[in-house]
Design a protein around this motif. Structure first.
Motif, PDB file in Angstrom:
ATOM      1  N   LEU A 115       0.840  -1.194   0.000  1.00  0.00           N
ATOM      2  CA  LEU A 115       0.000   0.000   0.000  1.00  0.00           C
ATOM      3  C   LEU A 115       0.881   1.252   0.000  1.00  0.00           C
ATOM      4  CD1 LEU A 115      -2.687  -1.019   2.645  1.00  0.00           C
ATOM      5  CD2 LEU A 115      -3.032  -0.840   0.188  1.00  0.00           C
ATOM      6  N   ARG A 116       0.484   2.251  -0.782  1.00  0.00           N
ATOM      7  CA  ARG A 116       1.251   3.496  -0.859  1.00  0.00           C
ATOM      8  C   ARG A 116       0.344   4.681  -0.565  1.00  0.00           C
ATOM      9  NH1 ARG A 116       2.103   6.825  -5.052  1.00  0.00           N
ATOM     10  NH2 ARG A 116       1.768   5.327  -6.751  1.00  0.00           N
ATOM     11  N   LEU A 117       0.848   5.641   0.213  1.00  0.00           N
ATOM     12  CA  LEU A 117       0.063   6.824   0.543  1.00  0.00           C
ATOM     13  C   LEU A 117      -0.212   7.629  -0.724  1.00  0.00           C
ATOM     14  CD1 LEU A 117       0.376   9.034   3.657  1.00  0.00           C
ATOM     15  CD2 LEU A 117       0.098  10.114   1.433  1.00  0.00           C
ATOM     16  N   ALA A 118      -1.493   7.868  -1.000  1.00  0.00           N
ATOM     17  CA  ALA A 118      -1.902   8.566  -2.221  1.00  0.00           C
ATOM     18  C   ALA A 118      -2.489   9.943  -1.946  1.00  0.00           C
ATOM     19  CB  ALA A 118      -2.926   7.726  -2.985  1.00  0.00           C
ATOM     20  N   ARG A 119      -3.043  10.129  -0.758  1.00  0.00           N
ATOM     21  CA  ARG A 119      -3.620  11.433  -0.424  1.00  0.00           C
ATOM     22  C   ARG A 119      -3.609  11.623   1.076  1.00  0.00           C
ATOM     23  NH1 ARG A 119      -9.536  13.035   0.856  1.00  0.00           N
ATOM     24  NH2 ARG A 119      -8.563  12.405   2.803  1.00  0.00           N
ATOM     25  N   ILE A 174      -4.848  32.768   5.915  1.00  0.00           N
ATOM     26  CA  ILE A 174      -4.718  31.640   6.836  1.00  0.00           C
ATOM     27  C   ILE A 174      -5.329  30.382   6.223  1.00  0.00           C
ATOM     28  CG2 ILE A 174      -5.306  30.767   9.119  1.00  0.00           C
ATOM     29  CD1 ILE A 174      -5.527  33.687  10.027  1.00  0.00           C
ATOM     30  N   PRO A 175      -4.542  29.308   6.055  1.00  0.00           N
ATOM     31  CA  PRO A 175      -5.097  28.034   5.581  1.00  0.00           C
ATOM     32  C   PRO A 175      -5.461  27.125   6.755  1.00  0.00           C
ATOM     33  CG  PRO A 175      -2.702  27.976   5.445  1.00  0.00           C
ATOM     34  CD  PRO A 175      -3.074  29.284   6.087  1.00  0.00           C
ATOM     35  N   PRO A 176      -6.755  26.884   7.017  1.00  0.00           N
ATOM     36  CA  PRO A 176      -7.114  25.978   8.106  1.00  0.00           C
ATOM     37  C   PRO A 176      -6.909  24.509   7.755  1.00  0.00           C
ATOM     38  CG  PRO A 176      -9.079  26.733   6.978  1.00  0.00           C
ATOM     39  CD  PRO A 176      -7.934  27.462   6.355  1.00  0.00           C
ATOM     40  N   SER A 177      -6.650  24.237   6.470  1.00  0.00           N
ATOM     41  CA  SER A 177      -6.533  22.852   6.016  1.00  0.00           C
ATOM     42  C   SER A 177      -5.598  22.792   4.819  1.00  0.00           C
ATOM     43  CB  SER A 177      -7.918  22.311   5.635  1.00  0.00           C
ATOM     44  OG  SER A 177      -7.848  20.968   5.195  1.00  0.00           O
ATOM     45  N   MET A 178      -5.082  21.600   4.548  1.00  0.00           N
ATOM     46  CA  MET A 178      -4.221  21.386   3.384  1.00  0.00           C
ATOM     47  C   MET A 178      -4.380  19.944   2.920  1.00  0.00           C
ATOM     48  SD  MET A 178      -1.163  20.033   2.108  1.00  0.00           S
ATOM     49  CE  MET A 178      -0.233  19.593   3.561  1.00  0.00           C
ATOM     50  N   THR A 179      -4.544  19.761   1.610  1.00  0.00           N
ATOM     51  CA  THR A 179      -4.652  18.428   1.035  1.00  0.00           C
ATOM     52  C   THR A 179      -3.564  18.253  -0.013  1.00  0.00           C
ATOM     53  OG1 THR A 179      -7.039  18.313   1.382  1.00  0.00           O
ATOM     54  CG2 THR A 179      -6.112  16.823  -0.256  1.00  0.00           C
ATOM     55  N   THR A 180      -2.842  17.150   0.094  1.00  0.00           N
ATOM     56  CA  THR A 180      -1.824  16.803  -0.904  1.00  0.00           C
ATOM     57  C   THR A 180      -2.160  15.438  -1.480  1.00  0.00           C
ATOM     58  OG1 THR A 180      -0.093  18.054   0.242  1.00  0.00           O
ATOM     59  CG2 THR A 180       0.629  16.383  -1.332  1.00  0.00           C
ATOM     60  N   THR A 181      -2.232  15.366  -2.811  1.00  0.00           N
ATOM     61  CA  THR A 181      -2.459  14.113  -3.521  1.00  0.00           C
ATOM     62  C   THR A 181      -1.187  13.784  -4.287  1.00  0.00           C
ATOM     63  OG1 THR A 181      -4.800  14.647  -3.753  1.00  0.00           O
ATOM     64  CG2 THR A 181      -3.935  12.900  -5.168  1.00  0.00           C
TER      65      THR A 181
END
Length: 261
Positions: free
Chosen positions: A53-57, A205-212
């Protein structure tokens, strides 16, 4: 540039870590920048992933300022699975959850017959002149812990930014730096690098961050192509396309609260 610490975090016992000056926020020396906590939570989640398994998001929520004091990391499964798996991690400081993260792992398999549109890698970092350290980086732990080589924009320059980054210290003292950690340490910088309004006049201000992530990052350098868009009602969106020397790595997205100071 002042002496760098041994790592972003020092081990402090089971699931506990002491943040060093390398985690220091630009706004408050007693708080952490969002990048190192993101990388530490991903590191903890990744250690629990099953084989193949590999981290995708990964999606990270910042529940307030992150004190630069000892942290405890808690990891729990949300949806275990052989092909896809969702896990959650929490960074707890002084008994309060300061950051939460949810990460999807996806099973790897045989290569598909086509790979889709290819994004060519940017010009290598060796071809980008590395300027003298910007004055705003001096004495700021996180800013000094990363090497920045801009081909467009720069610290303190509003708008689009294209920059090669290289993390100067390991994530955790005594452990090798992974490509995943190297990427996530810098991913949360997208909004700061591409801000379109002056910091001394406007909050962003970023309250959240998503990396794919498309694949496992290769090498020491991560390139960020960053831009910020603002809506007329005080909400913004910062984005970054991630590359390494082989080409496209993934995408970053951050919602923004934009207010005049």
């Amino acid at each position: 540039m002042s002496d760098l610490p041994d790592a972003f975090y020092l081990p402090a016992g089971a699931d506990r870590y002491e943040p060093t000056r390398a985690t220091e926020s630009p706004w408050d020396s007693g708080s952490q920048h969002g990048g190192p906590p993101t990388a530490l939570l991903a590191h903890a989640i990744d250690a629990t992933a099953g084989p193949g398994l590999r981290l995708a998001r990964i999606s990270v929520d910042f529940l307030g300022p992150i004190p630069r004091r000892e942290v405890r990391i808690e990891v729990s499964p949300v949806k275990p699975g052989r092909l896809v798996s969702l896990s959650e991690a929490r960074m707890v400081v002084d008994g309060r959850t300061a950051v939460t993260a949810r990460a999807w792992h996806i099973a790897t398999g045989p290569p598909p017959p086509v790979t889709g549109e290819r994004i060519a890698p940017p010009a290598p970092p060796e071809t980008v002149t590395s300027p003298e350290p910007a004055p705003e980086l001096e004495g700021w732990g996180y800013g000094e812990a990363v090497e920045w080589r801009f081909s467009e924009g720069g610290h303190g320059t509003p708008g689009l930014a294209r920059v090669w980054t290289r993390v100067r210290v390991p994530l955790v003292a005594g452990e090798d730096m992974t490509g995943l950690a190297r990427t996530l340490v810098v991913a949360d910088s997208a909004n700061g690098l591409s801000a379109v309004l002056p910091f001394h006049e406007w909050l962003s201000i970023p309250p959240s961050m998503t990396t794919t992530l498309l694949r496992v990052p290769e090498g020491e350098w991560v390139h960020m192509d960053c831009r910020t868009h603002l809506a007329p009602d005080g909400i913004g969106l910062a984005q970054a396309t991630l590359c390494d020397s082989e080409g496209h790595l993934g995408e970053v997205a951050q919602p923004l609260l934009v207010r005049e100071r």
